[in-house]
Design a protein around this motif. Structure first.
Motif, short mmCIF file in Angstrom:
data_model
loop_
_atom_site.label_atom_id
_atom_site.label_comp_id
_atom_site.label_asym_id
_atom_site.label_seq_id
_atom_site.Cartn_x
_atom_site.Cartn_y
_atom_site.Cartn_z
N SER A 20 0.89 -1.16 0.00
CA SER A 20 0.00 0.00 0.00
C SER A 20 0.92 1.21 0.00
N ALA A 58 -6.84 4.26 -6.02
CA ALA A 58 -5.87 4.25 -4.93
C ALA A 58 -4.60 3.54 -5.38
N HIS A 96 1.30 5.47 1.22
CA HIS A 96 0.76 6.60 1.95
C HIS A 96 1.84 7.67 2.03
N PRO A 97 1.46 8.94 1.98
CA PRO A 97 2.48 10.00 1.99
C PRO A 97 3.44 9.94 3.18
N ARG A 122 -1.27 12.48 -5.00
CA ARG A 122 -1.20 12.74 -3.56
C ARG A 122 -0.45 11.63 -2.83
N GLU A 123 -0.65 10.38 -3.25
CA GLU A 123 -0.02 9.25 -2.57
C GLU A 123 1.45 9.08 -2.96
N SER A 139 -8.19 8.82 0.15
CA SER A 139 -6.75 8.60 0.01
C SER A 139 -6.14 9.40 -1.12
N THR A 140 -6.84 9.47 -2.24
CA THR A 140 -6.27 10.05 -3.45
C THR A 140 -6.56 11.52 -3.61
#
Length: 354
Positions: free
Chosen positions: A107, A143, A109-110, A148-149, A135-136
């Motif tokens: 997965s 996703a 995530h920032p 952004r991610e 999330s996006t």
């Protein structure tokens, strides 16, 4: 999936490690040549990253560690799952203080930018399909492929973005073109495990009650209100009570997010009547691939396990398509549009035998 190992064969200057402790007299084996961190955010991504990390062998000089990247709505039960495996589990704080030769996550995530390691991200399902705007930040980007991610202050965070098929690179080029040079086709280790397990089909069928001529129906449900359980919560009970028990066994595979969000006790309570009637529940940690291999029919939805079942040539009928939460350009959406349907209110036995 050999790309994970290939990253470790890069020149030493590619890594960020400044040095490594020397041999210790307390060691039985030689000290490791590389330290690799597996990063999980949910039970789903945890089971997949543990699966992938098995490809990195201790006997090759690789020391493996795991950590939980906090903040997911589906994190319940994750710590106990990892600690129960007897592996090296670090807190997020400790994991971000230490340096590693590689970090692998199924997965993205920032906050993973805080890791002091080259980061490789992989899908935790059958590619990148689901639209998760939380999330996006984008309504039309799945996703795992969003700007952004994947980016921070104009730079791509992962050193490698694993994709199971090149069509995912085409979609990445639309959503985050800066990340395309980091995309690596790695295949699908999960599906490779399914195909390699076909030789054990009879053994799996026996364990799931498909013996003496009984056939196995496997119900697959992903999470969310658009899933099979979200749309038709009584369908497992209807199936197990509508099909002749001496001819059919029925098992259910539920997405780990269902278990994490509603608790194991809550899930089993909701399915109690169906279980009393004979429904078998596959644990969320492991066993769903065996059910895919063993099954004769699949009643499913837009989740990856239904998609994998169809790819494994199982007769698959969809009771829910989830098209409202899928990238319309994704293979999962194409599958949802074209797969045969099951009418939950109709004659279930007749539809299976049709």
């Amino acid at each position: 999936m050999s790309s994970v190992s290939s990253l470790l064969s890069r020149p030493a200057t590619w890594f960020r490690r400044a040095g490594r402790p020397g041999p210790s007299r307390w060691n039985t084996w030689e000290p490791p040549r590389a330290d690799v961190l597996g990063v999980a955010r949910t039970l789903t991504s945890a089971t997949r990253v543990v699966d992938v990390m098995h490809l990195l062998r201790s006997e090759d000089g690789i020391e493996k560690y795991y950590t939980v990247n906090p903040g997911s709505a589906f994190a319940d039960g994750l710590d106990s799952y990892l600690s129960g495996l007897g592996i090296n589990v670090l807190s997020w704080e400790e994991a971000t203080r230490r340096s590693f030769d590689l970090a692998v996550s199924c997965s993205v995530h920032p906050t993973m930018r805080r890791l002091r390691a080259p980061l490789m991200v992989l899908p935790h399902g059958a590619g990148y399909n689901r639209l998760v705007t939380e999330s996006t930040g984008e309504a039309a980007v799945p996703a795992g492929l969003s700007r952004r991610e994947l980016m921070r202050r104009g730079k791509v965070v992962p050193k490698a973005i694993g994709v199971s098929h090149r069509e995912q690179i085409d979609r990445l080029a639309e959503s985050c073109p800066e990340a395309v040079p980091y995309a690596v086709p790695v295949g699908d280790w999960c599906f490779q495990r399914i195909t390699a397990s076909m030789a054990h089909r009879d053994r799996y069928r026996s364990r799931l009650g498909a013996v003496d001529g009984r056939r196995l129906v496997v119900v697959h449900s992903t999470w969310s209100e658009h899933s099979l359980l979200g749309r038709h919560p009584e369908l497992p009970l209807r199936l197990v009570t509508s099909l002749p028990a001496d001819e059919f066994a029925v098992a259910a595979v539920l997405h780990p997010n269902v278990w994490a969000r509603h608790t194991p006790a809550g899930v089993l309570e909701r399915l109690g009547a169906a279980m009393d009637a004979g429904l078998m529940i596959i644990p969320p940690q492991e066993g769903w691939r065996a059910a895919v291999v063993a099954g004769d029919w699949v009643v499913g939805d837009h989740g990856s396990t239904s998609f994998y079942s169809a790819a494994a040539d199982r007769v698959t009928l969809l009771a829910a398509t989830g098209l409202d939460e899928l990238d319309p350009l994704s293979p999962a959406a194409a599958f949802g549009r074209g797969a045969p349907r099951l009418d939950p209110e109709g004659d279930l036995l007749a539809q299976l035998l049709d």
